[in-house]
Scaffold this active site. Structure first.
Site, PDB file in Angstrom:
ATOM      1  CG  HIS A  84      -2.116  -0.852   1.104  1.00 55.23           C
ATOM      2  ND1 HIS A  84      -3.032  -0.711   0.090  1.00 55.23           N
ATOM      3  CD2 HIS A  84      -2.589  -1.851   1.894  1.00 55.23           C
ATOM      4  CE1 HIS A  84      -4.022  -1.580   0.250  1.00 55.23           C
ATOM      5  NE2 HIS A  84      -3.753  -2.304   1.334  1.00 55.23           N
ATOM      6  CB  CYS A 101      -2.050   2.644  -5.743  1.00 58.77           C
ATOM      7  SG  CYS A 101      -2.851   1.041  -5.546  1.00 58.77           S
TER       8      CYS A 101
END
Length: 426
Positions: free
Chosen positions: A325, A394
């Site tokens: 993440h 991301c």
């Protein structure tokens, strides 16, 4: 306002003075404030002419003689030269005049006559001194009259005064009077119909109820969104860091006790620790890239399942792929975009340290671009098979629309028995 008018004096004119003073029917004082003559002789005889003046009867011979004597002494010529005119008095009544005016004037002084207030012509007047208790009330009444009395001035002044008293458009004086005389304010008991009418007036309309409900929904939604954002950005990191630290401590304890051996690991099972010294990152590596089992618990996941399966670091050749993440849930890869060529990336296992040097970066790519995990990934700058590492996350921050890729090349494989590599020591 009309012109000023002189008030009638206490004394009369010359003609009236003659009739009143010498005839006995007028005021006690003459126009000059003197007392009427009361002497003998011709003047006394002339007093008998009262019947001639007031009653209209024919004078007697004696009265006529007295009149002649008066004409001789107080005629137009004699009157102009007596004491009233400023000259010497030389009439037949010289002795009487001298006798009466031998002493100075000693009448008692009286207050000047103040005429009553004239409503039509407002003349100057001396106000009565107010009493001690009435002065304050008089001033208060005057101030109240000045504020609530009829406005003076032109039309604009009257309009301004009306606006101050009753609002911009004159107010609703009838409504205010009705409110003052209503049963609620007067204290009188309400009838049943009036009570129902007032209760119905106090009851909010459906529009008000709907607006209140919508407002409460918006407020509740805003509070819930704020709580959710706080949970995502703050609380998830707290929990993920706690879980990751616990997993790392468990791994090191197992390695120290010899409970784990290199081999195949179950999904969600931790087997290594990732070090990025430049970013101060120390995070466990677990098998798989499941959000619930691995990534959301603050760990880094290994692409080891299905079509995206990549080899372990101890393989002779291959591309060791990891995912993590960038935001929330521990955000271990939040700043990997700051890595530059040559920065160290270390993978610690039970028996070895694998040291990589950052080689290249792909700032933006599609989430479906799985070629970045190939043995020789395109765009990485590698031209032949080797021992590589790939970090994926991301981008941009707080979104998952695209992917950010960082590649590294192994430069050292160091057994744990030889101690930590230089990248971790320094």
């Amino acid at each position: 306002m009309t012109a000023l008018r002189p008030e009638r004096e206490s004394g009369a004119s010359y003609g009236e003075s003659f009739t009143d003073s010498y005839g006995g029917a007028g005021d006690q004082g003459t126009s000059y404030g003197q007392q009427p003559y009361e002497g003998s002789g011709a003047l006394g005889e002339w007093q008998g002419g009262e019947d001639y003046v007031t009653q209209g009867q024919a004078p007697t011979q004696a009265q006529a003689q007295g009149a002649e004597g008066y004409d001789a002494g107080y005629g137009s010529a004699g009157y102009a030269t007596d004491g009233y005119g400023g000259g010497s008095y030389e009439g037949p009544y010289e002795d009487l005049y001298s006798e009466q005016h031998s002493e100075p004037y000693s009448e008692t002084y009286s207050e000047p006559y103040i005429p009553p207030a004239d409503d039509e012509t407002v003349a100057l007047r001396i106000p009565d001194p107010p009493a001690t208790g009435e002065s304050i009330s008089a001033s208060a009444a005057s101030s109240a009259t000045s504020t609530t009395g009829p406005p003076t001035g032109g039309r604009a002044a009257r309009r301004k005064a009306a606006r101050r008293r009753h609002g911009r458009h004159g107010g609703s004086r009838e409504e205010s009077e009705a409110a003052e005389t209503s049963p609620e304010t007067s204290g009188a008991p309400l009838s049943r119909m009036e009570a129902r009418r007032q209760a119905k007036a106090r009851k909010p309309s459906p529009g008000v109820l709907a607006s209140r409900a919508i407002g409460e929904v918006f407020i509740t939604t805003g509070v819930l969104m704020l709580l959710f954002v706080s949970y995502q950005l703050w609380w998830t990191n707290v929990r993920a860091h706690a879980q990751a630290d616990k997993e790392a401590s468990s791994l090191q304890d197992d390695w120290a006790s010899g409970k784990r051996n290199p081999g195949t690991f179950e999904p969600g099972q931790g087997f290594a620790i990732l070090h990025i010294p430049k970013l101060d990152v120390v995070v466990p590596i677990a098998e798989g890239v499941s959000n619930k089992k691995v990534l959301d618990r603050g760990m880094v996941g290994h692409y080891g399942e299905g079509k995206l399966k990549t080899p372990m670091p101890d393989a002779k050749t291959g591309n060791f792929g990891l995912a993590g993440h960038r935001n929330t849930h521990g955000e271990p890869f939040r700043y990997i975009n700051r890595l530059t060529r040559g920065d160290a990336i270390v993978v610690e296992t039970q028996d070895k340290y694998f040291v990589y040097k950052m080689a290249s970066i792909l700032p933006v790519t599609s989430p479906s671009n799985v070629s970045v995990l190939d043995p020789v990934p395109p765009g990485s700058g590698f031209t032949k098979a080797g021992r590589y590492i790939t970090l994926t996350t991301c981008t941009p921050e707080f979104t998952s629309k695209y992917r950010l890729i960082v590649w590294g090349k192994m430069v050292e494989e160091r057994p744990r028995s030889k101690g930590k590599p230089d990248a971790l020591v320094s």
